[in-house]
Scaffold this motif. Structure first.
Motif, PDB file in Angstrom:
ATOM      1  N   GLU A  14     -44.430  17.434  40.547  1.00 21.79           N
ATOM      2  CA  GLU A  14     -45.458  16.417  40.753  1.00 21.79           C
ATOM      3  C   GLU A  14     -46.450  16.404  39.582  1.00 21.79           C
ATOM      4  N   ARG A  15     -46.877  17.578  39.154  1.00 18.80           N
ATOM      5  CA  ARG A  15     -47.804  17.674  38.026  1.00 18.80           C
ATOM      6  C   ARG A  15     -47.171  17.102  36.751  1.00 18.80           C
ATOM      7  N   ALA A  16     -45.890  17.406  36.537  1.00 18.14           N
ATOM      8  CA  ALA A  16     -45.195  16.891  35.353  1.00 18.14           C
ATOM      9  C   ALA A  16     -45.122  15.367  35.381  1.00 18.14           C
ATOM     10  N   LEU A  17     -44.932  14.779  36.554  1.00 22.22           N
ATOM     11  CA  LEU A  17     -44.904  13.316  36.667  1.00 22.22           C
ATOM     12  C   LEU A  17     -46.262  12.724  36.299  1.00 22.22           C
ATOM     13  N   HIS A  18     -47.336  13.351  36.775  1.00 23.00           N
ATOM     14  CA  HIS A  18     -48.686  12.878  36.431  1.00 23.00           C
ATOM     15  C   HIS A  18     -48.952  13.050  34.935  1.00 23.00           C
ATOM     16  N   GLN A  19     -48.559  14.196  34.380  1.00 29.40           N
ATOM     17  CA  GLN A  19     -48.763  14.440  32.948  1.00 29.40           C
ATOM     18  C   GLN A  19     -47.943  13.484  32.093  1.00 29.40           C
ATOM     19  N   ALA A  20     -46.832  13.007  32.642  1.00 24.24           N
ATOM     20  CA  ALA A  20     -45.995  12.055  31.912  1.00 24.24           C
ATOM     21  C   ALA A  20     -46.604  10.653  31.913  1.00 24.24           C
ATOM     22  N   GLY A  21     -47.729  10.496  32.641  1.00 25.52           N
ATOM     23  CA  GLY A  21     -48.423   9.219  32.644  1.00 25.52           C
ATOM     24  C   GLY A  21     -47.932   8.248  33.703  1.00 25.52           C
ATOM     25  N   LEU A  22     -47.162   8.721  34.653  1.00 25.48           N
ATOM     26  CA  LEU A  22     -46.671   7.839  35.701  1.00 25.48           C
ATOM     27  C   LEU A  22     -47.763   7.602  36.735  1.00 25.48           C
ATOM     28  N   GLY A  79     -29.937   1.687  44.966  1.00 28.15           N
ATOM     29  CA  GLY A  79     -30.617   1.193  43.780  1.00 28.15           C
ATOM     30  C   GLY A  79     -31.761   2.070  43.315  1.00 28.15           C
ATOM     31  N   VAL A  80     -32.088   3.112  44.068  1.00 24.42           N
ATOM     32  CA  VAL A  80     -33.167   4.021  43.668  1.00 24.42           C
ATOM     33  C   VAL A  80     -32.560   5.076  42.746  1.00 24.42           C
ATOM     34  N   PRO A  81     -33.071   5.196  41.513  1.00 23.49           N
ATOM     35  CA  PRO A  81     -32.506   6.187  40.596  1.00 23.49           C
ATOM     36  C   PRO A  81     -32.742   7.618  41.083  1.00 23.49           C
ATOM     37  N   VAL A  82     -31.739   8.472  40.840  1.00 22.81           N
ATOM     38  CA  VAL A  82     -31.807   9.878  41.211  1.00 22.81           C
ATOM     39  C   VAL A  82     -31.632  10.721  39.953  1.00 22.81           C
ATOM     40  N   VAL A  83     -32.547  11.670  39.765  1.00 27.52           N
ATOM     41  CA  VAL A  83     -32.453  12.622  38.664  1.00 27.52           C
ATOM     42  C   VAL A  83     -32.403  14.014  39.277  1.00 27.52           C
ATOM     43  N   MET A  84     -31.413  14.780  38.886  1.00 27.96           N
ATOM     44  CA  MET A  84     -31.286  16.145  39.377  1.00 27.96           C
ATOM     45  C   MET A  84     -32.124  17.067  38.482  1.00 27.96           C
ATOM     46  N   ILE A  85     -32.865  17.955  39.118  1.00 28.16           N
ATOM     47  CA  ILE A  85     -33.640  18.955  38.383  1.00 28.16           C
ATOM     48  C   ILE A  85     -33.082  20.300  38.801  1.00 28.16           C
ATOM     49  N   PHE A 110     -38.639  22.965  32.376  1.00 31.92           N
ATOM     50  CA  PHE A 110     -38.763  21.682  31.693  1.00 31.92           C
ATOM     51  C   PHE A 110     -40.223  21.433  31.346  1.00 31.92           C
ATOM     52  N   THR A 111     -40.431  20.454  30.470  1.00 38.81           N
ATOM     53  CA  THR A 111     -41.782  20.042  30.091  1.00 38.81           C
ATOM     54  C   THR A 111     -42.056  18.642  30.636  1.00 38.81           C
ATOM     55  N   ALA A 112     -43.321  18.266  30.654  1.00 31.50           N
ATOM     56  CA  ALA A 112     -43.692  16.918  31.086  1.00 31.50           C
ATOM     57  C   ALA A 112     -43.038  15.877  30.175  1.00 31.50           C
ATOM     58  N   GLU A 113     -42.902  16.197  28.895  1.00 32.99           N
ATOM     59  CA  GLU A 113     -42.265  15.266  27.957  1.00 32.99           C
ATOM     60  C   GLU A 113     -40.792  15.042  28.305  1.00 32.99           C
ATOM     61  N   GLN A 114     -40.110  16.100  28.719  1.00 34.31           N
ATOM     62  CA  GLN A 114     -38.703  15.958  29.114  1.00 34.31           C
ATOM     63  C   GLN A 114     -38.589  15.092  30.370  1.00 34.31           C
ATOM     64  N   VAL A 115     -39.507  15.293  31.320  1.00 34.53           N
ATOM     65  CA  VAL A 115     -39.516  14.477  32.530  1.00 34.53           C
ATOM     66  C   VAL A 115     -39.765  13.023  32.159  1.00 34.53           C
ATOM     67  N   LYS A 116     -40.738  12.796  31.310  1.00 28.13           N
ATOM     68  CA  LYS A 116     -41.072  11.435  30.879  1.00 28.13           C
ATOM     69  C   LYS A 116     -39.875  10.762  30.198  1.00 28.13           C
ATOM     70  N   ALA A 117     -39.219  11.487  29.295  1.00 31.49           N
ATOM     71  CA  ALA A 117     -38.094  10.929  28.554  1.00 31.49           C
ATOM     72  C   ALA A 117     -36.924  10.569  29.471  1.00 31.49           C
ATOM     73  N   ARG A 118     -36.736  11.334  30.528  1.00 27.72           N
ATOM     74  CA  ARG A 118     -35.617  11.083  31.434  1.00 27.72           C
ATOM     75  C   ARG A 118     -35.952  10.034  32.501  1.00 27.72           C
ATOM     76  N   VAL A 119     -37.203  10.028  32.958  1.00 20.42           N
ATOM     77  CA  VAL A 119     -37.583   9.210  34.105  1.00 20.42           C
ATOM     78  C   VAL A 119     -38.048   7.794  33.724  1.00 20.42           C
ATOM     79  N   LEU A 120     -38.856   7.657  32.687  1.00 22.02           N
ATOM     80  CA  LEU A 120     -39.406   6.344  32.334  1.00 22.02           C
ATOM     81  C   LEU A 120     -38.341   5.268  32.106  1.00 22.02           C
ATOM     82  N   PRO A 121     -37.278   5.555  31.358  1.00 19.05           N
ATOM     83  CA  PRO A 121     -36.267   4.499  31.188  1.00 19.05           C
ATOM     84  C   PRO A 121     -35.630   4.054  32.506  1.00 19.05           C
ATOM     85  N   LEU A 122     -35.476   4.972  33.445  1.00 15.76           N
ATOM     86  CA  LEU A 122     -34.893   4.620  34.740  1.00 15.76           C
ATOM     87  C   LEU A 122     -35.832   3.738  35.545  1.00 15.76           C
TER      88      LEU A 122
END
Length: 126
Positions: A14-22, A79-85, A110-122
């Motif tokens: 959750e913190r990584a998602l917030h840090q990623a700017g979501l 239609g909801v994207p799924v990312v495995m962690i 993982f880092t917030a940047e890795q989460v951002k890079a994987r999640v934002l495009p989806l």
């Protein structure tokens, strides 16, 4: 939605998602795949549609791969994207996850940047 058997890891994600700017209004949480399926079944009429599912693979009761398979069988959150962690970076796990609807994976730690890079495009594609 964040699915992980560790409450600490759910907070880290959750913190990584917030840090990623979501901009997140609500985060559903589940400690295993069965809890997640129950949440998806009862969430079908929610005014705030689910935008993303982040799931661990190794969990008790129902693991992340079983969750993906059952979600697909029941046509839940289509239609909801799924990312495995996961710590499971091995090819058979990844291929099975993708075959059952996962759009990608992030390896722990993982880092917030890795989460951002994987999640934002989806999220942008949705």
């Amino acid at each position: 939605m964040i699915i992980d058997d560790s409450a600490v890891m759910r907070k880290v994600i959750e913190r990584a998602l917030h840090q990623a700017g979501l901009e997140i209004t609500e985060i559903l949480q589940a400690s295993n795949g069965e809890e997640a399926l129950q949440a998806l079944r009862s969430d079908s009429g929610n005014a705030n549609p689910l935008a993303l599912i982040l799931s661990d693979i190794n969990m008790p009761v129902m693991d992340g791969l079983q969750f993906l398979e059952q979600r697909r069988k029941e046509n839940l959150a289509q239609g909801v994207p799924v990312v495995m962690i996961t710590t499971e970076g091995s090819e058979p796990f990844v291929l099975r996850a993708i075959a059952n609807g996962a759009q990608g994976y992030i390896c722990k730690p993982f880092t917030a940047e890795q989460v951002k890079a994987r999640v934002l495009p989806l999220l942008r594609a949705a």
